[in-house]
Design a protein around this motif. Structure first.
Motif, PDB file in Angstrom:
ATOM      1  N   ALA A 436       0.814  -1.218   0.000  1.00 47.36           N
ATOM      2  CA  ALA A 436       0.000   0.000   0.000  1.00 47.36           C
ATOM      3  C   ALA A 436       0.850   1.271   0.000  1.00 47.36           C
ATOM      4  O   ALA A 436       0.325   2.368  -0.225  1.00 47.36           O
ATOM      5  CB  ALA A 436      -0.935   0.012   1.211  1.00 47.36           C
ATOM      6  N   LEU A 437       2.152   1.158   0.251  1.00 47.88           N
ATOM      7  CA  LEU A 437       2.998   2.345   0.379  1.00 47.88           C
ATOM      8  C   LEU A 437       3.507   2.871  -0.958  1.00 47.88           C
ATOM      9  O   LEU A 437       3.879   4.040  -1.060  1.00 47.88           O
ATOM     10  CB  LEU A 437       4.206   2.034   1.278  1.00 47.88           C
ATOM     11  N   SER A 438       3.547   2.025  -1.987  1.00 54.63           N
ATOM     12  CA  SER A 438       4.136   2.439  -3.259  1.00 54.63           C
ATOM     13  C   SER A 438       3.555   1.602  -4.387  1.00 54.63           C
ATOM     14  O   SER A 438       3.290   0.407  -4.201  1.00 54.63           O
ATOM     15  CB  SER A 438       5.659   2.273  -3.230  1.00 54.63           C
ATOM     16  N   PRO A 439       3.388   2.208  -5.569  1.00 59.31           N
ATOM     17  CA  PRO A 439       2.957   1.407  -6.721  1.00 59.31           C
ATOM     18  C   PRO A 439       4.090   0.588  -7.325  1.00 59.31           C
ATOM     19  O   PRO A 439       3.852  -0.255  -8.187  1.00 59.31           O
ATOM     20  CB  PRO A 439       2.455   2.469  -7.709  1.00 59.31           C
ATOM     21  N   ASN A 440       5.315   0.848  -6.878  1.00 61.11           N
ATOM     22  CA  ASN A 440       6.488   0.215  -7.482  1.00 61.11           C
ATOM     23  C   ASN A 440       7.119  -0.754  -6.479  1.00 61.11           C
ATOM     24  O   ASN A 440       8.011  -0.392  -5.715  1.00 61.11           O
ATOM     25  CB  ASN A 440       7.502   1.279  -7.908  1.00 61.11           C
ATOM     26  N   VAL A 441       6.610  -1.972  -6.473  1.00 59.77           N
ATOM     27  CA  VAL A 441       7.036  -2.997  -5.524  1.00 59.77           C
ATOM     28  C   VAL A 441       7.667  -4.141  -6.319  1.00 59.77           C
ATOM     29  O   VAL A 441       6.998  -4.772  -7.143  1.00 59.77           O
ATOM     30  CB  VAL A 441       5.852  -3.523  -4.692  1.00 59.77           C
ATOM     31  N   TYR A 442       8.941  -4.402  -6.053  1.00 54.68           N
ATOM     32  CA  TYR A 442       9.673  -5.404  -6.833  1.00 54.68           C
ATOM     33  C   TYR A 442      10.258  -6.476  -5.919  1.00 54.68           C
ATOM     34  O   TYR A 442      10.538  -6.228  -4.742  1.00 54.68           O
ATOM     35  CB  TYR A 442      10.787  -4.736  -7.646  1.00 54.68           C
ATOM     36  N   ARG A 443      10.466  -7.642  -6.501  1.00 59.42           N
ATOM     37  CA  ARG A 443      10.951  -8.796  -5.745  1.00 59.42           C
ATOM     38  C   ARG A 443      12.057  -9.470  -6.553  1.00 59.42           C
ATOM     39  O   ARG A 443      11.774 -10.125  -7.557  1.00 59.42           O
ATOM     40  CB  ARG A 443       9.785  -9.756  -5.472  1.00 59.42           C
ATOM     41  N   PHE A 444      13.298  -9.294  -6.104  1.00 59.74           N
ATOM     42  CA  PHE A 444      14.442  -9.818  -6.856  1.00 59.74           C
ATOM     43  C   PHE A 444      15.604 -10.060  -5.919  1.00 59.74           C
ATOM     44  O   PHE A 444      15.980  -9.181  -5.135  1.00 59.74           O
ATOM     45  CB  PHE A 444      14.856  -8.830  -7.948  1.00 59.74           C
ATOM     46  N   LEU A 445      16.160 -11.260  -5.970  1.00 58.26           N
ATOM     47  CA  LEU A 445      17.354 -11.618  -5.218  1.00 58.26           C
ATOM     48  C   LEU A 445      18.516 -11.686  -6.210  1.00 58.26           C
ATOM     49  O   LEU A 445      18.490 -12.527  -7.118  1.00 58.26           O
ATOM     50  CB  LEU A 445      17.163 -12.971  -4.529  1.00 58.26           C
ATOM     51  N   PRO A 446      19.527 -10.826  -6.084  1.00 61.43           N
ATOM     52  CA  PRO A 446      20.581 -10.751  -7.097  1.00 61.43           C
ATOM     53  C   PRO A 446      21.600 -11.880  -6.973  1.00 61.43           C
ATOM     54  O   PRO A 446      22.770 -11.676  -6.665  1.00 61.43           O
ATOM     55  CB  PRO A 446      21.216  -9.393  -6.824  1.00 61.43           C
ATOM     56  N   ALA A 447      21.129 -13.101  -7.190  1.00 62.50           N
ATOM     57  CA  ALA A 447      21.988 -14.279  -7.089  1.00 62.50           C
ATOM     58  C   ALA A 447      21.746 -15.167  -8.289  1.00 62.50           C
ATOM     59  O   ALA A 447      20.607 -15.276  -8.783  1.00 62.50           O
ATOM     60  CB  ALA A 447      21.703 -15.039  -5.795  1.00 62.50           C
ATOM     61  N   GLN A 448      22.787 -15.797  -8.767  1.00 60.37           N
ATOM     62  CA  GLN A 448      22.704 -16.708  -9.904  1.00 60.37           C
ATOM     63  C   GLN A 448      22.552 -18.139  -9.398  1.00 60.37           C
ATOM     64  O   GLN A 448      23.376 -18.618  -8.620  1.00 60.37           O
ATOM     65  CB  GLN A 448      23.959 -16.602 -10.761  1.00 60.37           C
ATOM     66  N   MET A 449      21.512 -18.822  -9.860  1.00 52.69           N
ATOM     67  CA  MET A 449      21.259 -20.185  -9.395  1.00 52.69           C
ATOM     68  C   MET A 449      20.592 -20.999 -10.484  1.00 52.69           C
ATOM     69  O   MET A 449      19.809 -20.458 -11.277  1.00 52.69           O
ATOM     70  CB  MET A 449      20.360 -20.175  -8.159  1.00 52.69           C
ATOM     71  N   ASN A 450      20.872 -22.299 -10.484  1.00 51.90           N
ATOM     72  CA  ASN A 450      20.131 -23.199 -11.353  1.00 51.90           C
ATOM     73  C   ASN A 450      18.944 -23.768 -10.579  1.00 51.90           C
ATOM     74  O   ASN A 450      18.761 -23.492  -9.385  1.00 51.90           O
ATOM     75  CB  ASN A 450      21.034 -24.309 -11.901  1.00 51.90           C
ATOM     76  N   GLN A 451      18.140 -24.567 -11.260  1.00 51.49           N
ATOM     77  CA  GLN A 451      16.919 -25.068 -10.638  1.00 51.49           C
ATOM     78  C   GLN A 451      17.216 -25.924  -9.416  1.00 51.49           C
ATOM     79  O   GLN A 451      16.496 -25.872  -8.413  1.00 51.49           O
ATOM     80  CB  GLN A 451      16.110 -25.877 -11.656  1.00 51.49           C
ATOM     81  N   GLU A 452      18.285 -26.709  -9.465  1.00 55.38           N
ATOM     82  CA  GLU A 452      18.629 -27.564  -8.325  1.00 55.38           C
ATOM     83  C   GLU A 452      18.920 -26.728  -7.087  1.00 55.38           C
ATOM     84  O   GLU A 452      18.456 -27.047  -5.983  1.00 55.38           O
ATOM     85  CB  GLU A 452      19.844 -28.430  -8.665  1.00 55.38           C
ATOM     86  N   ALA A 453      19.686 -25.637  -7.259  1.00 55.50           N
ATOM     87  CA  ALA A 453      20.001 -24.781  -6.111  1.00 55.50           C
ATOM     88  C   ALA A 453      18.748 -24.084  -5.599  1.00 55.50           C
ATOM     89  O   ALA A 453      18.562 -23.921  -4.388  1.00 55.50           O
ATOM     90  CB  ALA A 453      21.060 -23.757  -6.501  1.00 55.50           C
ATOM     91  N   ILE A 454      17.881 -23.665  -6.525  1.00 58.22           N
ATOM     92  CA  ILE A 454      16.637 -23.005  -6.121  1.00 58.22           C
ATOM     93  C   ILE A 454      15.814 -23.927  -5.227  1.00 58.22           C
ATOM     94  O   ILE A 454      15.235 -23.505  -4.219  1.00 58.22           O
ATOM     95  CB  ILE A 454      15.825 -22.580  -7.366  1.00 58.22           C
ATOM     96  N   GLU A 455      15.773 -25.198  -5.579  1.00 57.81           N
ATOM     97  CA  GLU A 455      14.963 -26.151  -4.820  1.00 57.81           C
ATOM     98  C   GLU A 455      15.551 -26.467  -3.449  1.00 57.81           C
ATOM     99  O   GLU A 455      14.878 -27.077  -2.613  1.00 57.81           O
ATOM    100  CB  GLU A 455      14.786 -27.430  -5.640  1.00 57.81           C
ATOM    101  N   SER A 456      16.802 -26.046  -3.206  1.00 56.62           N
ATOM    102  CA  SER A 456      17.374 -26.256  -1.871  1.00 56.62           C
ATOM    103  C   SER A 456      16.841 -25.253  -0.853  1.00 56.62           C
ATOM    104  O   SER A 456      17.000 -25.454   0.357  1.00 56.62           O
ATOM    105  CB  SER A 456      18.900 -26.175  -1.933  1.00 56.62           C
ATOM    106  N   MET A 457      16.209 -24.172  -1.304  1.00 64.92           N
ATOM    107  CA  MET A 457      15.551 -23.261  -0.373  1.00 64.92           C
ATOM    108  C   MET A 457      14.463 -24.033   0.379  1.00 64.92           C
ATOM    109  O   MET A 457      13.633 -24.704  -0.240  1.00 64.92           O
ATOM    110  CB  MET A 457      14.910 -22.090  -1.114  1.00 64.92           C
TER     111      MET A 457
END
Length: 484
Positions: A436-457
């Motif tokens: 509600a505070l801003s119309p410009n809301v972004y979601r980005f983690l500046p890390a390089q990962m493949n699908q296998e690493a992503i699934e370790s989260m």
């Protein structure tokens, strides 16, 4: 007949012309001529500081009363020791003891602030899975080019990288024209009410309206997306809604030697099976921005389909639905996550309860999903309870807005090999608390990962490639500079 065939041939020719023109007219949304980001010298001690943070088990539990909040306090004290310039020169406010809000006052108060988000709580390691870890989950061990540990991806790396960037900029004498806010929650993994919720509410009361805000979310996917040979930097411009329902069936109980035709467990199982066999309908509208940005970067056949979604939408959706990740972007998802029934092997359960988690596609609503669940189950004996903390899908931030283009430019300056693409985040982040505070809301983690690493989260062997971390710090330092 001859006239009909000619008419048919003319129609096919006209269709081919339309398809070709739409394909040839496709614009590229990728920024070009972006200068490389300035280097950020980073000593080995930076990775050691992240490893030290991982060693503090800041675990969130569903029942907050059972949470070891002493670890949250320990983490805050660790940050004070690790980042002396940040704590000396930025204003720190605490919310519910452990939510941390830093204010780096800008030289021009007329400019809207920038708000960078993160959270330092982590999910537990499931009992019995400890042996699946190559290294203990809270040891912060570096091996084989990775830093292992719970939180290395979600989300201590982001928190520490932001603080490293600010500590570095303070050391260079940099002063922002635009105020920079850093807000770090301590209960994101349990829906963020005490941390992000409290901080967002207070910022709203103060009338703070950020130029943009950035939280975790998408990342630089090194194995790309089907048809794209380059890494893809996925930037969340919205996120799906959140809803959890409890379904309960009640029977008479009694001895298991004389069961009725249908037990409470059987009735509940039938309801859950109906929900799994009748998924919510797929829609492509939430993926339109993603496909727009990818269309110019894919081979000709895919480009033709992306440029003519009015005709090829069913084919595109069928292809995307072939993976769990792709399917999640197309529909409101249904996930049974917990079952509770019975107390003894030879006694019939009276109550049987299933917990079902839904992630709501943009355009769907909590009330609408509940209505659809009742329709699918079609059993009045099944009681449905809405659990707390449900939320509608977030608003969509316009990728044509100047702050997104600024973020796009920053990503390309740090990750020049990547294609930037906006998308809808399928999980939940603290960003929704601040929407509600801003119309410009972004979601980005500046890390390089493949699908296998992503699934370790949230899984076993969560780990961050060591080579990623300097670029994460460089990204946040560059973004702060570029936002002025």
């Amino acid at each position: 007949m001859r006239f009909f065939l000619r008419l048919l041939g003319l129609g096919i020719l006209l269709l081919l012309v339309v398809l070709a023109v739409n394909t040839l007219r496709l614009p590229s949304y990728q920024l070009t001529g972006v200068a490389p980001a300035p280097a950020v010298p980073l000593a080995d001690s930076a990775l050691a500081r992240l490893a030290g943070a991982v060693r503090i088990p800041t675990i969130s539990t569903t029942d907050y009363a059972q949470t070891d909040t002493a670890q949250f306090g320990r983490f805050g004290r660790y940050l004070r020791q690790a980042f002396p310039k940040v704590f000396a020169q930025l204003k720190l406010e605490k919310f519910n003891n452990y939510g941390l809000l830093f204010t780096w006052a800008g030289t021009n108060p007329a400019l809207k602030p920038v708000l960078l988000l993160g959270h330092y709580d982590v999910v537990p390691v499931l009992p019995g899975t400890e042996g699946k870890w190559a290294h203990p989950p809270f040891a912060g061990i570096q091996a084989d080019g990775y830093l292992y540990g719970r939180g290395t991806l979600d989300d201590k790396a982001s928190v520490l990288a932001q603080l490293e960037a600010v500590e570095y900029l303070l050391g260079t004498g940099f002063r922002p024209a635009r105020t920079v806010l850093l807000a770090f929650g301590h209960d994101e993994e349990t829906l963020g009410q005490r941390g992000a919720g409290a901080m967002a509410a207070e910022l709203g009361r103060r009338g703070v309206r950020p130029e943009f805000l950035l939280d975790e979310g998408g990342l630089v996917k090194t194995d790309g997306v089907p048809g794209v040979q380059r890494p893809v930097a996925l930037v969340g411009i919205s996120e799906k809604g959140y809803l959890t329902l409890e379904l309960t069936a009640t029977g008479q109980g009694g001895h298991s030697s004389m069961p009725p035709a249908q037990t409470s467990i059987g009735e509940l199982a039938a309801a859950v099976l109906k929900l799994e066999q009748h998924p919510f309908p797929a829609r492509l509208d939430a993926d339109n921005h993603l496909l727009d940005y990818l269309a110019s970067e894919v081979p000709l056949g895919q480009r033709l389909a992306f440029a003519n979604r009015w005709l090829f939408a069913p084919l595109i959706m069928k292809k995307m639905a072939g993976t769990a990740a792709g399917n999640a972007t197309l529909r409101t998802t249904t996930a049974p996550t917990m079952l509770r029934a019975g107390a003894k092997e030879n006694v019939l359960a009276i109550d049987a309860t299933a917990t079902i988690n839904f992630r709501l596609l943009l355009g769907d609503s909590v009330a609408g999903v509940v209505r659809e669940v009742r329709r699918i189950i079609a059993d009045e004996k099944i009681r449905i309870k809405i659990l707390p903390n449900s939320s509608a899908p977030s608003p969509v931030s316009d990728p044509a807005a100047a702050p997104f283009q600024q973020l796009h430019r920053t990503i390309r300056s740090v990750f020049p090999e990547a294609i930037v693409a906006p998308y809808a985040v399928v999980g939940a982040t603290d960003a929704r608390q601040y929407a509600a505070l801003s119309p410009n809301v972004y979601r980005f983690l500046p890390a390089q990962m493949n699908q296998e690493a992503i699934e370790s989260m949230h899984g076993s062997n969560e780990r961050l490639p060591v080579a990623n971390y300097p670029r994460m710090v460089q990204f946040y330092a560059t973004l702060i500079r570029n936002s002025q």
